[in-house]
Design an enzyme around this catalytic site. Sequence first.
Site, PDB file in Angstrom:
ATOM      1  N   GLY A 159     -82.667  10.657  31.199  1.00 47.17           N
ATOM      2  CA  GLY A 159     -82.769  11.708  32.201  1.00 47.17           C
ATOM      3  C   GLY A 159     -83.764  12.753  31.736  1.00 47.17           C
ATOM      4  O   GLY A 159     -84.112  12.800  30.548  1.00 47.17           O
ATOM      5  N   GLN A 169     -87.512  21.180  31.217  1.00 54.23           N
ATOM      6  CA  GLN A 169     -87.860  20.575  29.921  1.00 54.23           C
ATOM      7  C   GLN A 169     -89.365  20.323  29.792  1.00 54.23           C
ATOM      8  O   GLN A 169     -89.859  20.129  28.682  1.00 54.23           O
ATOM      9  CB  GLN A 169     -87.099  19.260  29.706  1.00 54.23           C
ATOM     10  CG  GLN A 169     -85.598  19.472  29.534  1.00 54.23           C
ATOM     11  CD  GLN A 169     -84.865  18.167  29.305  1.00 54.23           C
ATOM     12  OE1 GLN A 169     -84.555  17.469  30.268  1.00 54.23           O
ATOM     13  NE2 GLN A 169     -84.609  17.833  28.051  1.00 54.23           N
ATOM     14  N   CYS A 228     -80.210  15.239  23.623  1.00 54.73           N
ATOM     15  CA  CYS A 228     -81.110  15.900  24.575  1.00 54.73           C
ATOM     16  C   CYS A 228     -82.524  15.813  24.030  1.00 54.73           C
ATOM     17  O   CYS A 228     -82.738  16.054  22.844  1.00 54.73           O
ATOM     18  CB  CYS A 228     -80.697  17.367  24.746  1.00 54.73           C
ATOM     19  SG  CYS A 228     -81.717  18.264  25.936  1.00 54.73           S
ATOM     20  N   LEU A 229     -83.455  15.484  24.898  1.00 52.94           N
ATOM     21  CA  LEU A 229     -84.850  15.356  24.458  1.00 52.94           C
ATOM     22  C   LEU A 229     -85.418  16.698  24.007  1.00 52.94           C
ATOM     23  O   LEU A 229     -86.408  16.729  23.282  1.00 52.94           O
ATOM     24  CB  LEU A 229     -85.712  14.751  25.569  1.00 52.94           C
ATOM     25  CG  LEU A 229     -85.364  13.296  25.927  1.00 52.94           C
ATOM     26  CD1 LEU A 229     -86.152  12.850  27.155  1.00 52.94           C
ATOM     27  CD2 LEU A 229     -85.631  12.365  24.748  1.00 52.94           C
ATOM     28  N   HIS A 237     -75.417  16.630  32.881  1.00 54.07           N
ATOM     29  CA  HIS A 237     -76.276  17.180  31.823  1.00 54.07           C
ATOM     30  C   HIS A 237     -77.588  17.701  32.430  1.00 54.07           C
ATOM     31  O   HIS A 237     -78.057  18.788  32.078  1.00 54.07           O
ATOM     32  CB  HIS A 237     -76.528  16.070  30.788  1.00 54.07           C
ATOM     33  CG  HIS A 237     -77.510  16.371  29.701  1.00 54.07           C
ATOM     34  ND1 HIS A 237     -77.167  16.426  28.369  1.00 54.07           N
ATOM     35  CD2 HIS A 237     -78.853  16.605  29.736  1.00 54.07           C
ATOM     36  CE1 HIS A 237     -78.254  16.689  27.644  1.00 54.07           C
ATOM     37  NE2 HIS A 237     -79.285  16.800  28.449  1.00 54.07           N
ATOM     38  N   GLU A 238     -78.166  16.931  33.364  1.00 56.67           N
ATOM     39  CA  GLU A 238     -79.447  17.340  33.973  1.00 56.67           C
ATOM     40  C   GLU A 238     -79.271  18.554  34.876  1.00 56.67           C
ATOM     41  O   GLU A 238     -80.101  19.470  34.865  1.00 56.67           O
ATOM     42  CB  GLU A 238     -80.066  16.184  34.765  1.00 56.67           C
ATOM     43  CG  GLU A 238     -80.346  14.913  33.987  1.00 56.67           C
ATOM     44  CD  GLU A 238     -81.027  15.126  32.657  1.00 56.67           C
ATOM     45  OE1 GLU A 238     -81.728  16.144  32.491  1.00 56.67           O
ATOM     46  OE2 GLU A 238     -80.846  14.281  31.764  1.00 56.67           O
ATOM     47  N   HIS A 241     -79.204  21.682  32.978  1.00 58.77           N
ATOM     48  CA  HIS A 241     -80.539  22.183  32.595  1.00 58.77           C
ATOM     49  C   HIS A 241     -81.093  23.119  33.670  1.00 58.77           C
ATOM     50  O   HIS A 241     -81.750  24.117  33.355  1.00 58.77           O
ATOM     51  CB  HIS A 241     -81.527  21.027  32.423  1.00 58.77           C
ATOM     52  CG  HIS A 241     -81.546  20.399  31.055  1.00 58.77           C
ATOM     53  ND1 HIS A 241     -81.897  21.092  29.918  1.00 58.77           N
ATOM     54  CD2 HIS A 241     -81.295  19.131  30.648  1.00 58.77           C
ATOM     55  CE1 HIS A 241     -81.855  20.269  28.866  1.00 58.77           C
ATOM     56  NE2 HIS A 241     -81.482  19.068  29.286  1.00 58.77           N
TER      57      HIS A 241
HETATM   58  O1  GNR Z   1     -81.842  10.733  26.893  1.00 61.46           O
HETATM   59  C1  GNR Z   1     -80.797  11.373  27.000  1.00 61.46           C
HETATM   60  N1  GNR Z   1     -79.625  10.795  26.626  1.00 61.46           N
HETATM   61  C2  GNR Z   1     -78.380  11.321  26.918  1.00 61.46           C
HETATM   62  C3  GNR Z   1     -77.269  10.777  26.279  1.00 61.46           C
HETATM   63  C4  GNR Z   1     -76.007  11.253  26.549  1.00 61.46           C
HETATM   64  C5  GNR Z   1     -75.842  12.273  27.469  1.00 61.46           C
HETATM   65  C6  GNR Z   1     -76.929  12.842  28.092  1.00 61.46           C
HETATM   66  C7  GNR Z   1     -78.202  12.374  27.823  1.00 61.46           C
HETATM   67  S1  GNR Z   1     -79.559  13.059  28.644  1.00 61.46           S
HETATM   68  C8  GNR Z   1     -80.814  12.762  27.484  1.00 61.46           C
HETATM   69  C9  GNR Z   1     -82.178  13.151  28.048  1.00 61.46           C
HETATM   70  C10 GNR Z   1     -82.225  14.638  28.304  1.00 61.46           C
HETATM   71  O2  GNR Z   1     -82.311  15.467  27.454  1.00 61.46           O
HETATM   72  N2  GNR Z   1     -82.080  15.015  29.545  1.00 61.46           N
HETATM   73  O3  GNR Z   1     -82.055  16.320  29.838  1.00 61.46           O
HETATM   74 NI    NI Z   2     -81.289  17.315  28.058  1.00 59.45          NI
END
Ligand code: GNR
Ligand code: NI
Length: 175
Positions: free
Chosen positions: A48, A53, A97-98, A139-140, A143
Site C-alpha cells: 500500500g 508518503q 511502513c515504507l 493503515h493507508e 496516513h
Molecule cells: O508495505 C506495507 N506493508 C504492510 C504490512 C502490514 C501492515 C501494513 C502495511 S502497509 C506497508 C506500506 C505502507 O507503508 N503503506 O503506507
Molecule cells: Ni505506511
Amino acid sequence: MKGMKRPILIHPDPRLKKVCAPVSDLSDDLRRLADDMLETMYDAPGIGLAAPQVGVLDRLIVLDCEKDETKPPQPMVMFNPEVLSSSEDLNTYEEGCLSIPEQYAEVTRPAAVRVGWLDRDGNPQERDFDGLWATCVQHEIDHLNGKLFLDYLKPMKRQMITRRMQKLKRERARA
Ligand code: GNR
Ligand code: NI
C-alpha cells in the site's frame, strides 16, 4: 498506465503528520499521481502507499495486498477513502511502513471494514475488506489523517523507532 517512481518520505517528517485534503476534481495530474504511487509501491516493494508518503497532501491511497505471485496483480486506487463501518472483532498484524523502513510492530485493528471511495473515473465504490486487505486499507487511511502505526505503540517503543529513523536520515543525508 505505467507511472514513474517517486521518492518516499521517511519519518519523522512534518508532511507525514498532516490531515490531507479531500480531492474534488479528478484531474489527469491526480490520475498520473496514482500511477506513480502504484509504480513506487510495487518497486519498494510494498502492499500500500498513501499520497503524503510521496509528499502530496491529498486524500489518495493505492494498494495491492495480493501476495500470491502466481495470481494476477490487484492494483486499487482510492480517492477520498472512508471507513463506513468496522467489525467488532479485532485482528493483530505485524505492521511495517515504507516511511519507517525495516521496523515492525504488532498493531490491533478491526478485523473487517466496509470502505467507500471514488475510483479513478470518479465513480463511488463500496466494498468489504478482511484479512491483510482490511489491515492495509486502515493503515493507508490513517496516513491521510497524519497517523502512523507508531501512534498505536507504547511511548518507549515509539521513541526508540523514531530515534532509529532520525539516525537513518542523518546517515542518508551524509552519503
Ligand atoms: O508495505 C506495507 N506493508 C504492510 C504490512 C502490514 C501492515 C501494513 C502495511 S502497509 C506497508 C506500506 C505502507 O507503508 N503503506 O503506507
Ligand atoms: Ni505506511
